[in-house]
Design a protein around this motif. Sequence first.
Motif, PDB file in Angstrom:
ATOM      1  N   ARG A  36       0.813  -1.216   0.000  1.00 22.53           N
ATOM      2  CA  ARG A  36       0.000   0.000   0.000  1.00 22.53           C
ATOM      3  C   ARG A  36       0.850   1.271   0.000  1.00 22.53           C
ATOM      4  O   ARG A  36       0.359   2.341  -0.367  1.00 22.53           O
ATOM      5  N   HIS A  37       2.099   1.176   0.417  1.00 25.32           N
ATOM      6  CA  HIS A  37       2.941   2.375   0.510  1.00 25.32           C
ATOM      7  C   HIS A  37       3.992   2.465  -0.597  1.00 25.32           C
ATOM      8  O   HIS A  37       4.571   3.539  -0.795  1.00 25.32           O
ATOM      9  N   LEU A  38       4.246   1.354  -1.283  1.00 21.58           N
ATOM     10  CA  LEU A  38       5.230   1.369  -2.356  1.00 21.58           C
ATOM     11  C   LEU A  38       4.533   1.485  -3.709  1.00 21.58           C
ATOM     12  O   LEU A  38       3.392   1.034  -3.869  1.00 21.58           O
ATOM     13  N   ALA A  39       5.233   2.054  -4.668  1.00 23.53           N
ATOM     14  CA  ALA A  39       4.752   2.003  -6.041  1.00 23.53           C
ATOM     15  C   ALA A  39       4.750   0.549  -6.507  1.00 23.53           C
ATOM     16  O   ALA A  39       5.473  -0.289  -5.953  1.00 23.53           O
ATOM     17  N   VAL A  40       3.940   0.252  -7.538  1.00 23.86           N
ATOM     18  CA  VAL A  40       3.835  -1.124  -8.017  1.00 23.86           C
ATOM     19  C   VAL A  40       5.211  -1.665  -8.419  1.00 23.86           C
ATOM     20  O   VAL A  40       5.565  -2.804  -8.119  1.00 23.86           O
ATOM     21  N   THR A  41       6.018  -0.839  -9.087  1.00 28.00           N
ATOM     22  CA  THR A  41       7.348  -1.290  -9.508  1.00 28.00           C
ATOM     23  C   THR A  41       8.261  -1.539  -8.312  1.00 28.00           C
ATOM     24  O   THR A  41       9.062  -2.490  -8.311  1.00 28.00           O
ATOM     25  N   GLU A  42       8.155  -0.705  -7.272  1.00 20.68           N
ATOM     26  CA  GLU A  42       8.986  -0.908  -6.077  1.00 20.68           C
ATOM     27  C   GLU A  42       8.556  -2.147  -5.297  1.00 20.68           C
ATOM     28  O   GLU A  42       9.393  -2.864  -4.748  1.00 20.68           O
ATOM     29  N   PHE A  43       7.231  -2.395  -5.241  1.00 19.39           N
ATOM     30  CA  PHE A  43       6.774  -3.606  -4.567  1.00 19.39           C
ATOM     31  C   PHE A  43       7.238  -4.842  -5.343  1.00 19.39           C
ATOM     32  O   PHE A  43       7.582  -5.865  -4.749  1.00 19.39           O
ATOM     33  N   PHE A 116      18.634  -5.783 -14.252  1.00 21.84           N
ATOM     34  CA  PHE A 116      17.824  -5.186 -13.204  1.00 21.84           C
ATOM     35  C   PHE A 116      18.018  -3.672 -13.187  1.00 21.84           C
ATOM     36  O   PHE A 116      19.085  -3.167 -13.556  1.00 21.84           O
ATOM     37  N   SER A 117      17.012  -2.962 -12.718  1.00 26.42           N
ATOM     38  CA  SER A 117      17.158  -1.527 -12.489  1.00 26.42           C
ATOM     39  C   SER A 117      18.042  -1.301 -11.264  1.00 26.42           C
ATOM     40  O   SER A 117      18.301  -2.229 -10.480  1.00 26.42           O
ATOM     41  N   ASP A 118      18.497  -0.074 -11.076  1.00 30.39           N
ATOM     42  CA  ASP A 118      19.351   0.235  -9.925  1.00 30.39           C
ATOM     43  C   ASP A 118      18.612  -0.028  -8.610  1.00 30.39           C
ATOM     44  O   ASP A 118      19.209  -0.534  -7.652  1.00 30.39           O
ATOM     45  N   ASP A 119      17.328   0.322  -8.557  1.00 26.15           N
ATOM     46  CA  ASP A 119      16.553   0.102  -7.332  1.00 26.15           C
ATOM     47  C   ASP A 119      16.407  -1.395  -7.038  1.00 26.15           C
ATOM     48  O   ASP A 119      16.503  -1.828  -5.879  1.00 26.15           O
ATOM     49  N   GLN A 178      10.327   8.744   0.710  1.00 26.00           N
ATOM     50  CA  GLN A 178      10.318   7.938  -0.501  1.00 26.00           C
ATOM     51  C   GLN A 178      10.695   6.487  -0.163  1.00 26.00           C
ATOM     52  O   GLN A 178      11.870   6.143  -0.078  1.00 26.00           O
ATOM     53  N   ALA A 179       9.681   5.672   0.052  1.00 30.03           N
ATOM     54  CA  ALA A 179       9.912   4.273   0.410  1.00 30.03           C
ATOM     55  C   ALA A 179      10.260   3.471  -0.844  1.00 30.03           C
ATOM     56  O   ALA A 179       9.739   3.725  -1.931  1.00 30.03           O
ATOM     57  N   THR A 180      11.147   2.493  -0.679  1.00 31.75           N
ATOM     58  CA  THR A 180      11.576   1.641  -1.787  1.00 31.75           C
ATOM     59  C   THR A 180      11.531   0.181  -1.373  1.00 31.75           C
ATOM     60  O   THR A 180      11.458  -0.152  -0.180  1.00 31.75           O
ATOM     61  N   GLY A 181      11.602  -0.697  -2.377  1.00 31.10           N
ATOM     62  CA  GLY A 181      11.666  -2.123  -2.079  1.00 31.10           C
ATOM     63  C   GLY A 181      12.928  -2.489  -1.333  1.00 31.10           C
ATOM     64  O   GLY A 181      12.924  -3.366  -0.467  1.00 31.10           O
ATOM     65  N   ALA A 182      14.045  -1.812  -1.656  1.00 24.57           N
ATOM     66  CA  ALA A 182      15.306  -2.070  -0.966  1.00 24.57           C
ATOM     67  C   ALA A 182      15.201  -1.772   0.524  1.00 24.57           C
ATOM     68  O   ALA A 182      15.805  -2.456   1.346  1.00 24.57           O
ATOM     69  N   MET A 183      14.417  -0.757   0.859  1.00 21.14           N
ATOM     70  CA  MET A 183      14.217  -0.413   2.265  1.00 21.14           C
ATOM     71  C   MET A 183      13.561  -1.575   3.014  1.00 21.14           C
ATOM     72  O   MET A 183      13.937  -1.901   4.149  1.00 21.14           O
TER      73      MET A 183
END
Length: 430
Positions: A36-43, A116-119, A178-183
């Motif tokens: 719910r807090h990440l963008a679809v790509t970050e999730f 892969f992307s950098d994120d 700015q929350a990310t999947g890496a976080m």
Amino acid sequence: MLIVSRREHFTEVGKLAVIAFTGHGIVFLINLILARHLAVTEFENYVVAVAVFHLILAITSQGLDKYALRIMPAKFSRQHHGHAAHYFLFSLSRLMIGAIVVAALTLLWARELREFSDDALNAIYYSLLALPLGALTYYLCAVISATGDCVRATTVTYLFVPVLTLAFVCIALVASPQATGAMGILCWLISWCFGLALATYWVKKAWPAEGGALKPERANLSWQREAMPFWLYRLSMVVIAQIAIILLDWLQPSPAATGAYAAAMSTAGLAAVLAAATNRVYARELSIILDTGDYTALRRLRVQRLQWMLPVLGLFLLIALIFTREILGLFQPDFVTEGTAAFRILAVTTSATVLMGVAPIYLKHRKQSRVIFPALALAALAQIALLIVLVPRFEATGAAIAYAISMVGLYSFFSLVGHRQVRAADSRGN
């Protein structure tokens, strides 16, 4: 010692089930919050990194944790603490070497062979750092279970680490705009540090005091060979479970397909988590039963397992099939359309395989590699072929169908073979 009392059995299994249920609920909440807090790509970056972590964790483990539950309970029962201690030290050295090699190869794959992307790469980097921590923690918890303290062992991996991760995720979301999947992966990494420290402390507390000083002894090379079937089995099962997410990310049928399948798999996995947690008891009991040849105890164990598992799975399926859309809607609205059919298929599949879950444990303990691995290879190949055919057309639903066909077929075969072998051994008076 075997748990003979029915009340004692249900008490221990009940504690494990509550811990596993609570822990998986927390993992579900973590995924829900991140979705719910990440963008679809970050999730998607997050769930792919999690899938990679579970895959390389299975490779790194080398089956040493599962084999510990085969060899160590009988050693402790016979007061052979020195032999158990040598296996313990042997396993630790192999795990550290394995973690280094696997992390290096995964890093090469992620940087050079996969675009892969950098994120996404940052998330995978954190999963590589968490690899040795997770591998050692799981192994130490297997040792704790082998001493007879399955409740504490389950608490570390199924409750303590997820609770800490949830706390760190909430703190990170409040502190970072700015929350990310890496976080999300970093939060798991920090939690594994604390999990390893707690597991180390409890191993020292649980280890029998009569062990005494270790005498010089060569490493038993047969340990690595005998642990191999446990390793290959776990690796194959993780590949079967995680390959769908990796292929969904690669084939990319729609932006929400990977996230929807991951959400469905995470929720349907509640039944599998209950089995994985309580199977520590059954693996330990099987080790002692096969050492003594008491097949009456084996039948009792199977009946006791079904007595508590059937009503639990019935309730799980009832909730999953009735409230499917509401559960998936908690993640993201897009996941409802993509994941409803997939979730229902996965819920039924997981429940069926959990019911048959003791059969592969029995076959591994009896060293039935010629039965296990051809069946595993066929199931894995069938799933990959089905994924390639079904995912482009049916997306997350196609991935769930592929998983269902391979897993139900595999566990049905294991159950049939195991049942025949038990009957044959019992008729011979073993």
